[in-house]
Design a protein around this motif. Structure first.
Motif, PDB file in Angstrom:
ATOM      1  N   TRP A  77      24.384  36.071  39.732  1.00 40.70           N
ATOM      2  CA  TRP A  77      25.182  35.731  38.559  1.00 40.70           C
ATOM      3  C   TRP A  77      26.640  35.632  38.974  1.00 40.70           C
ATOM      4  CZ3 TRP A  77      23.086  35.443  33.439  1.00 40.70           C
ATOM      5  CH2 TRP A  77      21.710  35.725  33.364  1.00 40.70           C
ATOM      6  N   TYR A  78      27.373  34.751  38.302  1.00 41.50           N
ATOM      7  CA  TYR A  78      28.776  34.572  38.672  1.00 41.50           C
ATOM      8  C   TYR A  78      29.631  34.417  37.417  1.00 41.50           C
ATOM      9  CZ  TYR A  78      27.671  29.591  37.923  1.00 41.50           C
ATOM     10  OH  TYR A  78      27.270  28.392  37.387  1.00 41.50           O
ATOM     11  N   ALA A  79      30.904  34.788  37.579  1.00 38.27           N
ATOM     12  CA  ALA A  79      31.828  34.717  36.448  1.00 38.27           C
ATOM     13  C   ALA A  79      32.053  33.267  36.049  1.00 38.27           C
ATOM     14  CB  ALA A  79      33.152  35.377  36.803  1.00 38.27           C
ATOM     15  N   SER A  80      32.316  33.059  34.762  1.00 36.43           N
ATOM     16  CA  SER A  80      32.440  31.706  34.219  1.00 36.43           C
ATOM     17  C   SER A  80      33.657  30.969  34.765  1.00 36.43           C
ATOM     18  CB  SER A  80      32.521  31.767  32.687  1.00 36.43           C
ATOM     19  OG  SER A  80      33.626  32.577  32.284  1.00 36.43           O
ATOM     20  N   ALA A  81      34.652  31.695  35.230  1.00 38.18           N
ATOM     21  CA  ALA A  81      35.863  31.062  35.750  1.00 38.18           C
ATOM     22  C   ALA A  81      36.456  31.950  36.834  1.00 38.18           C
ATOM     23  CB  ALA A  81      36.884  30.839  34.622  1.00 38.18           C
ATOM     24  N   THR A  82      37.378  31.407  37.594  1.00 34.33           N
ATOM     25  CA  THR A  82      38.079  32.194  38.596  1.00 34.33           C
ATOM     26  C   THR A  82      39.041  33.171  37.919  1.00 34.33           C
ATOM     27  OG1 THR A  82      39.841  30.549  38.805  1.00 34.33           O
ATOM     28  CG2 THR A  82      37.944  30.323  40.274  1.00 34.33           C
ATOM     29  N   LYS A  83      39.327  34.255  38.617  1.00 32.60           N
ATOM     30  CA  LYS A  83      40.289  35.273  38.177  1.00 32.60           C
ATOM     31  C   LYS A  83      39.902  35.904  36.850  1.00 32.60           C
ATOM     32  CE  LYS A  83      43.988  32.831  40.594  1.00 32.60           C
ATOM     33  NZ  LYS A  83      45.321  32.184  40.496  1.00 32.60           N
ATOM     34  N   SER A 109      28.516  39.903  30.018  1.00 32.26           N
ATOM     35  CA  SER A 109      27.421  39.540  29.118  1.00 32.26           C
ATOM     36  C   SER A 109      26.601  38.434  29.752  1.00 32.26           C
ATOM     37  CB  SER A 109      27.979  39.075  27.756  1.00 32.26           C
ATOM     38  OG  SER A 109      28.785  37.914  27.908  1.00 32.26           O
ATOM     39  N   GLY A 110      25.423  38.170  29.198  1.00 32.31           N
ATOM     40  CA  GLY A 110      24.543  37.114  29.679  1.00 32.31           C
ATOM     41  C   GLY A 110      23.226  37.641  30.197  1.00 32.31           C
ATOM     42  N   LEU A 111      23.157  38.951  30.481  1.00 28.60           N
ATOM     43  CA  LEU A 111      21.940  39.574  30.979  1.00 28.60           C
ATOM     44  C   LEU A 111      22.014  41.052  30.662  1.00 28.60           C
ATOM     45  CD1 LEU A 111      22.062  40.240  34.809  1.00 28.60           C
ATOM     46  CD2 LEU A 111      24.088  39.766  33.449  1.00 28.60           C
ATOM     47  N   THR A 112      20.952  41.768  31.011  1.00 28.01           N
ATOM     48  CA  THR A 112      20.991  43.228  30.920  1.00 28.01           C
ATOM     49  C   THR A 112      21.881  43.726  32.044  1.00 28.01           C
ATOM     50  OG1 THR A 112      18.744  43.274  30.021  1.00 28.01           O
ATOM     51  CG2 THR A 112      19.619  45.339  30.901  1.00 28.01           C
ATOM     52  N   ILE A 113      23.118  44.080  31.727  1.00 29.20           N
ATOM     53  CA  ILE A 113      24.125  44.300  32.772  1.00 29.20           C
ATOM     54  C   ILE A 113      23.852  45.533  33.617  1.00 29.20           C
ATOM     55  CG2 ILE A 113      25.925  43.039  31.548  1.00 29.20           C
ATOM     56  CD1 ILE A 113      27.083  45.719  30.670  1.00 29.20           C
ATOM     57  N   THR A 114      22.983  46.442  33.148  1.00 30.94           N
ATOM     58  CA  THR A 114      22.636  47.595  33.983  1.00 30.94           C
ATOM     59  C   THR A 114      21.815  47.177  35.203  1.00 30.94           C
ATOM     60  OG1 THR A 114      20.717  47.989  32.570  1.00 30.94           O
ATOM     61  CG2 THR A 114      22.717  49.254  32.092  1.00 30.94           C
ATOM     62  N   ASN A 115      21.330  45.939  35.213  1.00 32.85           N
ATOM     63  CA  ASN A 115      20.554  45.446  36.354  1.00 32.85           C
ATOM     64  C   ASN A 115      21.426  44.872  37.474  1.00 32.85           C
ATOM     65  OD1 ASN A 115      18.072  46.109  35.234  1.00 32.85           O
ATOM     66  ND2 ASN A 115      17.836  44.133  34.210  1.00 32.85           N
ATOM     67  N   GLN A 145      31.079  49.544  35.940  1.00 31.55           N
ATOM     68  CA  GLN A 145      32.319  50.228  35.607  1.00 31.55           C
ATOM     69  C   GLN A 145      33.497  49.557  36.316  1.00 31.55           C
ATOM     70  OE1 GLN A 145      32.242  53.184  33.503  1.00 31.55           O
ATOM     71  NE2 GLN A 145      30.158  52.386  33.229  1.00 31.55           N
ATOM     72  N   ASP A 146      34.669  49.663  35.695  1.00 37.10           N
ATOM     73  CA  ASP A 146      35.895  49.263  36.387  1.00 37.10           C
ATOM     74  C   ASP A 146      36.953  50.334  36.155  1.00 37.10           C
ATOM     75  OD1 ASP A 146      37.843  48.313  34.108  1.00 37.10           O
ATOM     76  OD2 ASP A 146      35.957  47.277  33.673  1.00 37.10           O
ATOM     77  N   TRP A 147      37.824  50.498  37.142  1.00 37.19           N
ATOM     78  CA  TRP A 147      38.834  51.557  37.103  1.00 37.19           C
ATOM     79  C   TRP A 147      40.160  50.995  37.585  1.00 37.19           C
ATOM     80  CZ3 TRP A 147      40.601  55.398  41.106  1.00 37.19           C
ATOM     81  CH2 TRP A 147      41.237  56.504  40.533  1.00 37.19           C
ATOM     82  N   ILE A 186      37.759  38.903  34.836  1.00 40.81           N
ATOM     83  CA  ILE A 186      37.226  40.232  35.118  1.00 40.81           C
ATOM     84  C   ILE A 186      36.354  40.780  33.991  1.00 40.81           C
ATOM     85  CG2 ILE A 186      39.105  40.833  36.687  1.00 40.81           C
ATOM     86  CD1 ILE A 186      40.427  42.367  34.441  1.00 40.81           C
ATOM     87  N   THR A 187      36.145  40.015  32.945  1.00 44.17           N
ATOM     88  CA  THR A 187      35.174  40.346  31.895  1.00 44.17           C
ATOM     89  C   THR A 187      34.634  39.039  31.336  1.00 44.17           C
ATOM     90  OG1 THR A 187      36.866  40.357  30.152  1.00 44.17           O
ATOM     91  CG2 THR A 187      36.365  42.476  31.213  1.00 44.17           C
ATOM     92  N   GLY A 188      33.608  39.138  30.472  1.00 41.06           N
ATOM     93  CA  GLY A 188      33.107  37.955  29.789  1.00 41.06           C
ATOM     94  C   GLY A 188      31.721  37.550  30.232  1.00 41.06           C
TER      95      GLY A 188
END
Length: 476
Positions: A140-146, A112-118, A99-101, A148-150
């Motif tokens: 797991w790491y984000a595809s790029a800096t800055k 995306s890329g995996l079962t994100i509930t894990n 979640q994000d708020w 927040i989704t993807g």
């Protein structure tokens, strides 16, 4: 033992020149969720805006004020890991969708890329989000800096070393290797091993390198706390700074074994209660405290508390809280009753008195081979009124229960007389006073210790001094 050490220091906090009774706690917000544990307290920060979010009874609740507001529901796990990044707070728990708020709207984060509930833990490193996938040896790491989704990219540690176990926690440390400050990513395994990386992009071999693999002991509760530029881990037997395992960044050797003073107690509780839920470490700078929450059962908790200036330790009791959190630089706690409390606040525990127990170090008084007769003792307090403390003398490591009430006499008022002191300059009387009390005692032995106990709910009591009178016994 050093004279300034203590055998017992319960609900006292050791400062640099005095020992004072701890603060109390008071109700901040009732979530109205009834007899359900508050298991997460997360502080949202974006610019000058700060809010407090609680995880309780399958809900995320805004508890910034005394009026709660549910921002999300239907969750199965109330223990969330979280970070602030890009004007939002991101939360994962390894069971529910991340979640994000943004302070107003709660959203299921579109990774995306995996079962994100894990996704079970999260941190920010070099302007990039990193996650742990539960029950695996992968992060797991984000595809790029800055971002927040993807899409998230997997980094598999199965082929890096013979770790065993699964990833439990992730965090960052800063260490100076001689060429300047560098941030490092630390990954903590259930086996007790830690792997540390440096660089910015795990996808670029020229920009990602392993610093080392170390074993610091099996984790308890997968709890890490940021402590300055370091991370403190709760392990089987010790509270360990991760820089302890590095060959550099050791600016203060005394910091290398943080819980050395209470090693016996830490070894006992981590061995006995390691399977209980609620282990946590939290830094409370305004109170100059590093607090370790120790779950003795599902309903009973103690806290091991270190003064971050002096590295002196004490124990708090009757703060039976499953979780602690920071909000606006103050310390808060989640109760077992769906309520949030402000702690280290006021003089009583939600209208109940605080019982304080202190016992000085065993002391041979410079004569370890000489038996002594102990006859008198004195205590000096700084407080408003006499706390009616009881006292006992123990000899040769026999711990006695305080029974005799100390007869205190006022030795001076720390204030000014009305109509004599200068307005807005003088400290007015009616506040702290110096109270001294001599009491008769009896004991024969080579060493002795003085123990006091009292309850208070209306004032802070400062224990200033202790004296014991003796004379040599037998042959000199």
């Amino acid at each position: 033992m050093k004279p300034q050490d203590a055998v017992i220091l319960e609900n006292f906090f050791p400062k640099q020149s005095e020992v004072v009774t701890r603060g109390g706690y008071a109700l901040h917000c009732n979530t109205t969720e009834g007899a359900y544990n508050v298991e997460t307290l997360a502080e949202y920060k974006a610019g000058t805006t700060r809010k407090l979010v609680a995880g309780c009874h399958g809900k995320l609740i805004d508890v910034t004020s005394s009026t709660p507001s549910t921002i999300g529901s239907g969750f199965t796990n109330n223990r969330w890991k979280w970070v602030n990044f890009g004007g939002k707070i991101f939360l994962v728990n390894g069971t529910d969708a991340p979640q994000d708020w943004d302070g107003t709207t709660l959203t299921s984060t579109a990774w995306s890329g995996l079962t994100i509930t894990n996704l079970s833990d999260v941190c920010v490193f070099k302007e990039r989000m990193f996650f742990i996938e539960k029950n695996t040896q992968s992060f797991w790491y984000a595809s790029a800096t800055k971002v927040i989704t993807g899409a998230l990219t997997k980094f598999d540690l199965r082929y890096v070393g013979n770790f065993g176990g699964t990833l439990q926690a992730i965090g960052t440390i800063t260490s100076d290797g001689g060429t300047g400050v560098d941030d490092l990513l630390a990954l903590y395994f259930s086996s007790g091993e830690v792997v540390i990386y440096q660089g910015s992009d795990p996808g670029e071999p020229t920009d990602w390198a392993i610093v080392g693999r170390f074993n610091i002991g099996a984790p308890v509760g997968a709890a890490l706390v940021q402590y300055g530029s370091d991370l403190i881990a709760i392990t089987q037997g010790a509270y360990v700074p991760l820089t302890k395992v590095l060959s550099f960044g050791r600016t203060n050797p005394s910091d290398l074994d943080l819980s050395d003073k209470i090693s016996g107690e830490v070894a006992k509780v981590t061995r006995t209660y390691s399977g209980n839920s609620g282990w946590q470490a939290i830094l409370y700078p305004a109170g100059r405290m590093l607090v370790f929450n120790v779950p003795r059962s599902s309903i009973a908790f103690d806290q091991h508390v270190m003064n971050i200036d002096t590295k002196a330790w004490c124990k708090f009791t009757n703060w039976n809280f499953p979780v602690f959190g920071m909000f606006n630089d103050a310390l808060y706690a989640g109760g077992q009753d769906g309520k949030i409390y402000r702690v280290d606040y006021g003089y009583d525990d939600n209208d109940q008195p605080i019982t304080c127990d202190g016992m000085t170090a065993w002391n041979y008084f410079g004569m370890p081979n000489q038996e002594k007769v102990f006859s008198m003792s004195r205590i000096i307090f700084k407080c408003v009124t006499d706390p009616s403390a009881s006292m006992a003398i123990g000899t040769d490591f026999s711990i006695e229960t305080p029974a005799d009430t100390i007869q205190m006499e006022e030795q001076g008022v720390l204030g000014s007389v009305w109509d004599v002191g200068v307005w807005d300059v003088a400290t007015w009387s009616g506040s702290d006073r110096i109270l001294k009390g001599w009491n008769g005692c009896s004991g024969v032995g080579y060493c002795a210790s003085l123990r006091i106990r009292f309850s208070t709910g209306t004032q802070t009591v400062s224990w200033q001094n202790a004296n014991i009178v003796f004379e040599p016994a037998g042959l000199v």
